[in-house]
Design a protein around this motif. Structure first.
Motif, PDB file in Angstrom:
ATOM      1  N   SER A 267       0.828  -1.212   0.000  1.00  0.00           N
ATOM      2  CA  SER A 267       0.000   0.000   0.000  1.00  0.00           C
ATOM      3  C   SER A 267       0.862   1.262   0.000  1.00  0.00           C
ATOM      4  O   SER A 267       0.490   2.278  -0.581  1.00  0.00           O
ATOM      5  N   ASP A 356      -6.556  -0.550  -4.583  1.00  0.00           N
ATOM      6  CA  ASP A 356      -5.895  -1.282  -3.508  1.00  0.00           C
ATOM      7  C   ASP A 356      -6.954  -2.180  -2.882  1.00  0.00           C
ATOM      8  O   ASP A 356      -7.997  -1.685  -2.432  1.00  0.00           O
ATOM      9  N   ASP A 358      -7.234  -3.297  -0.164  1.00  0.00           N
ATOM     10  CA  ASP A 358      -7.618  -2.830   1.179  1.00  0.00           C
ATOM     11  C   ASP A 358      -8.883  -1.973   1.166  1.00  0.00           C
ATOM     12  O   ASP A 358      -9.611  -1.928   2.152  1.00  0.00           O
TER      13      ASP A 358
HETATM   14 MG    MG Z   1      -2.050  -2.678   2.412  1.00  0.00          MG
END
Ligand code: MG
Ligand code: ADP
Length: 580
Positions: A267, A356, A358
Motif C-alpha cells: 500500500s 488497492d 484494502d
Molecule cells: Mg495494504
C-alpha cells in the motif's frame, strides 16, 4: 507607511469593527503593503487578507529560475514556505484576544501546487497572506493599536526581508531555492520521457516512500526506511540535460499487479504512485516519483450519491427491477459506488485507474468458485471487475494498477507482476506466467459505457437557507475545518473523503469556487446542455489562461489548484446534481 501608522493611531482603542478603514494600499521602503479584505471580528476565520508586492528588480531572484512555467511555480511555492518560516521566526503571534494579532499563510502540504497566494509577473512578485488584527478588552472588542504597530513596523518588514531578497539569502537558502526549481524541472523531463516510452509511473531509485503516519504526509524519519530500488528488468535511465542521469522503475501501460505479504509495503508503494500526480517539496522522499497526470484512485464508498451513471457493464438489473444503465442512488452500496467511480473516472478522461484491495468491495473485484456453487448466477447482478480488466485495457486503453495480496486472479490478468517483499520490489512476471499460465484474456467484447452525461442548466446553487433561523445566505462555500475533504456548498455537504488524491484544504475551497464558476457558465447557455466534461474543460482552459483568479474567491490568496478529475469527482458527489 506613515499614512498607515496614522490610521492605526486614529483607530486606537476604538471598537474592533472600525478597522474596516484599514483597507487600502500603503508604500513601505522596498515593498507595497495592501490590505485587501478586513475581518469583522477578532478571531474571525479566515482573518483579514493582505498582500505584499516587491519588484523583481529589487528581489533579484535569478531570471533563469523564472523563465519556464515549472520554475515560476517552484519559486512561488518556495516563497510562500519561506514567508511561513519568517512568521514562525519573527512574529509573536496570538498576542491578543481570540488568538488575534497573528500572521498566517494558507495551509501548506508536502505538494508544490499552483496557488493564488504568490503571483509572479514581468515586473513584480505579489504574495498574499492572512493577518488577524490584534484585539484587546472584554471579548476582544477593542482594536489594539500598539500591537498593530509592532506587527506592521517591526515584524512584517523582518518577514519580508527574509523572504523576498535573494541577495540576502545565505548559501543554504540559495541552494534550497535551486532544489525547488530543480525538482519541478526534472519532473517535467520525467513526464516527457514517460510519454515517449508509454510509462504510467516512474519511481526513482533512492526514493523514500513511507510516511510519518497515516495522518501525516511528511516522510518517515526512521533509519529503518528502505529506499526504493528498481528491479533490473524494469529499470529505465532518464538522461537529464546537465549530464546527470536518473534511474528508476518504469511502470508500463496495461495491467499491473502489485502483490506481496501483509505489511511488506504494497500500500505504501500504491500511495506513492497516487501521490505522484503531484510534485513534492525537496526532502519529501518522493521528489522523483511521477505518475501520469490522469491517474485516479478508485475505492468503494458506501453511502455516496450517484446520478444517472451507466454501470450496466459491471452490474446487471438490480432487485426491484432497478435498471443500471441510468443508475441513481442516494445511498450506493460498496460495489455500485465502485462501479460508478470507474465509469465517472473514464468519463472525466482518466485512462489510468488505481486500486488497492484494502479499500475495494470484494464482491466487486471477484466471485470465487465456492460462492458460485452456492449462489445461483441469476441472483448475482455483479459482473466482477476481474472479468473485464483485459477488455478494458485492450479495447479502451484503460491501464490499471492493482494491489492484491489475497486475490491471485489479478495476477492471471496482469502484464506486469510486482512483488513487495521486506519493502524490496521485485519483478516476478516471468515466474507468475510459468506457474499460472499465459495471461487470461476475456473472449467477449465489452459494451459501450462511455457515458457523456449532460448537465441541466440549474445546478450547483450556492444559496443556503437556514430554516430554523429563517435566514438565507446567497453563497455558502465553506470547507469544514474539522475534516479535510468535506465542503459545505449551498444546501449540500459534499463529502470528498473517498477522493483521496485531494491533497490540501485550499484545493477543497477551490473546488467550491469551481462549482460556482461552472454554475455561472452553464446558466449562461441554458438552452444548450453540454456534458460535464465539456464544462470542466472550459473552466480549466480559463484557469490556464488567467490563473486561479478567474474563480474570484471572496478571500484572494487562499486557493490551490485541484485537478480536473477531482472537480469531476466533486460534481458527481453533489446530492442535488441534475443531469438532463
Ligand atoms: Mg495494504
Ligand atoms: P501492506 O500494504 O503490504 O500490508 P504497508 O504498505 O501498509 O504494507 O506497509 C506496512 C508498514 O511498513 C507501514 O507502517 C509502512 O509505513 C512501513 N513501510 C512501508 N514501506 C517501507 C519502507 N520502504 N521502509 C520501511 N518501512 C516501510
Amino acid at each position: 507607511m506613515n499614512r498607515l501608522n496614522q490610521l492605526i493611531s486614529a483607530l486606537a482603542d476604538r471598537p474592533f469593527d472600525h478597522i474596516q478603514a484599514l483597507k487600502g494600499s500603503y508604500d513601505f521602503p522596498g515593498f507595497n503593503f495592501r490590505v485587501i479584505r478586513v475581518q469583522h471580528s477578532a478571531g474571525a476565520h479566515p482573518a483579514s487578507i493582505a498582500s505584499v508586492t516587491v519588484s523583481r528588480q529589487d528581489s533579484v531572484i535569478p531570471e533563469v529560475f523564472l523563465q519556464a512555467e515549472a520554475g515560476r511555480l517552484a519559486v512561488a511555492d518556495f516563497l510562500i514556505r519561506r514567508f511561513r518560516q519568517g512568521i514562525d521566526m519573527f512574529a509573536l503571534q496570538n498576542r491578543g484576544k481570540e488568538g488575534s494579532g497573528s500572521f498566517d499563510t494558507i495551509e501548506l502540504s508536502q505538494k508544490m501546487l499552483e496557488r493564488d497566494s504568490v503571483l509572479i509577473d514581468q515586473a513584480a512578485i505579489e504574495l498574499r497572506f492572512m493577518i488577524s488584527w490584534p484585539a484587546k478588552g472584554q471579548g476582544g472588542g477593542i482594536f489594539d493599536a500598539e500591537q498593530a504597530r509592532i506587527m506592521i513596523n517591526q515584524e512584517l518588514p523582518a518577514i519580508i526581508d527574509a523572504t523576498f531578497f535573494y541577495q540576502r539569502y545565505d548559501e543554504q537558502t540559495r541552494a534550497q531555492l535551486e532544489q525547488f526549481v530543480d525538482v519541478l524541472t526534472v519532473r517535467t523531463k520525467i513526464s516527457r520521457f514517460m510519454g515517449e516510452h508509454r510509462l504510467v509511473a516512474f519511481i526513482a531509485d533512492g526514493a523514500r516512500l513511507p510516511r510519518n503516519s497515516g495522518i501525516d504526509d511528511r516522510p518517515a524519519e526512521s533509519e529503518a526506511v528502505i529506499a526504493f530500488q528498481s528491479p533490473d528488468s524494469l529499470q529505465v535511465k532518464i538522461p537529464l540535460s546537465d549530464g546527470r542521469c536518473l534511474t528508476g522503475m518504469g511502470v508500463r501501460e496495461g495491467i499491473t499487479c502489485i502483490t506481496g505479504g501483509g505489511y511488506h509495503g504494497k500500500s505504501t508503494l500504491m500511495q506513492a504512485i497516487l501521490a505522484g500526480v503531484y510534485a513534492h517539496v525537496p526532502g519529501d522522499g518522493r521528489e522523483f516519483v511521477v505518475t501520469r497526470e490522469d491517474a485516479f484512485f478508485i475505492r468503494a464508498e458506501e453511502g455516496r450519491s450517484v446520478r444517472n451513471v451507466d454501470i450496466s457493464l459491471f452490474i446487471g438489473d438490480l432487485p426491484n427491477g432497478l435498471k443500471t444503465d441510468h443508475f441513481s442512488s442516494d445511498n450506493a452500496s460498496g460495489s455500485t459506488s465502485q462501479a460508478a467511480a470507474i465509469v465517472e473516472a473514464v468519463e472525466s478522461g482518466s485512462r489510468l485507474l488505481l486500486f488497492d484491495e484494502d479499500t475495494c468491495a470484494t464482491n466487486f473485484l471477484v466471485r470465487d468458485a465456492l460462492i458460485r456453487q452456492v449462489l445461483d448466477a441469476s441472483l448475482e447482478p455483479i459482473r466482477p471487475l476481474y472479468s473485464t480488466v483485459r477488455s478494458l485495457w485492450n479495447e479502451r486503453r484503460v491501464s490499471m494498477i492493482f494491489v492484491a495480496g489475497g486475490l491471485g486472479c489479478f495476477l492471471q490478468k496482469a502484464d506486469t507482476c510486482l512483488l513487495m517483499a521486506h519493502y524490496h520490489c521485485q519483478d516476478i512476471t516471468a515466474s507468475v506466467r510459468d506457474r499460472l499460465g499465459e495471461i487470461a484474456n476475456e473472449n467477449e467484447t465489452i459494451k459501450d459505457f462511455s457515458s457523456a452525461r449532460r448537465l441541466a442548466a440549474d445546478n450547483f446553487d450556492p444559496a443556503y437557507e437556514n430554516k430554523r433561523l429563517k435566514k438565507t445566505i446567497a453563497k455558502r462555500i465553506k470547507p469544514l475545518r474539522s475534516a479535510l475533504r468535506q465542503l459545505e456548498y449551498g444546501m449540500d455537504l459534499v463529502n470528498l473523503e473517498a477522493v483521496v488524491q485531494i491533497a490540501e484544504a485550499p484545493q477543497v475551497l477551490a473546488l467550491g469556487y469551481c462549482l460556482l464558476a461552472l454554475r455561472n457558465k452553464i446558466s449562461q447557455s441554458a438552452d444548450q446542455p453540454e456534458t460535464i466534461q465539456f464544462w470542466i474543460d472550459r473552466l480549466y482552459s480559463d484557469i490556464a489562461e488567467q490563473g486561479l483568479q478567474v474563480l474570484a474567491p471572496d478571500y484572494p490568496g487562499t486557493l490551490s489548484l485541484p485537478r480536473k478529475y477531482e472537480l469531476a469527482a466533486a460534481v458527481n458527489r453533489i446530492r442535488s446534481l441534475r443531469i438532463v
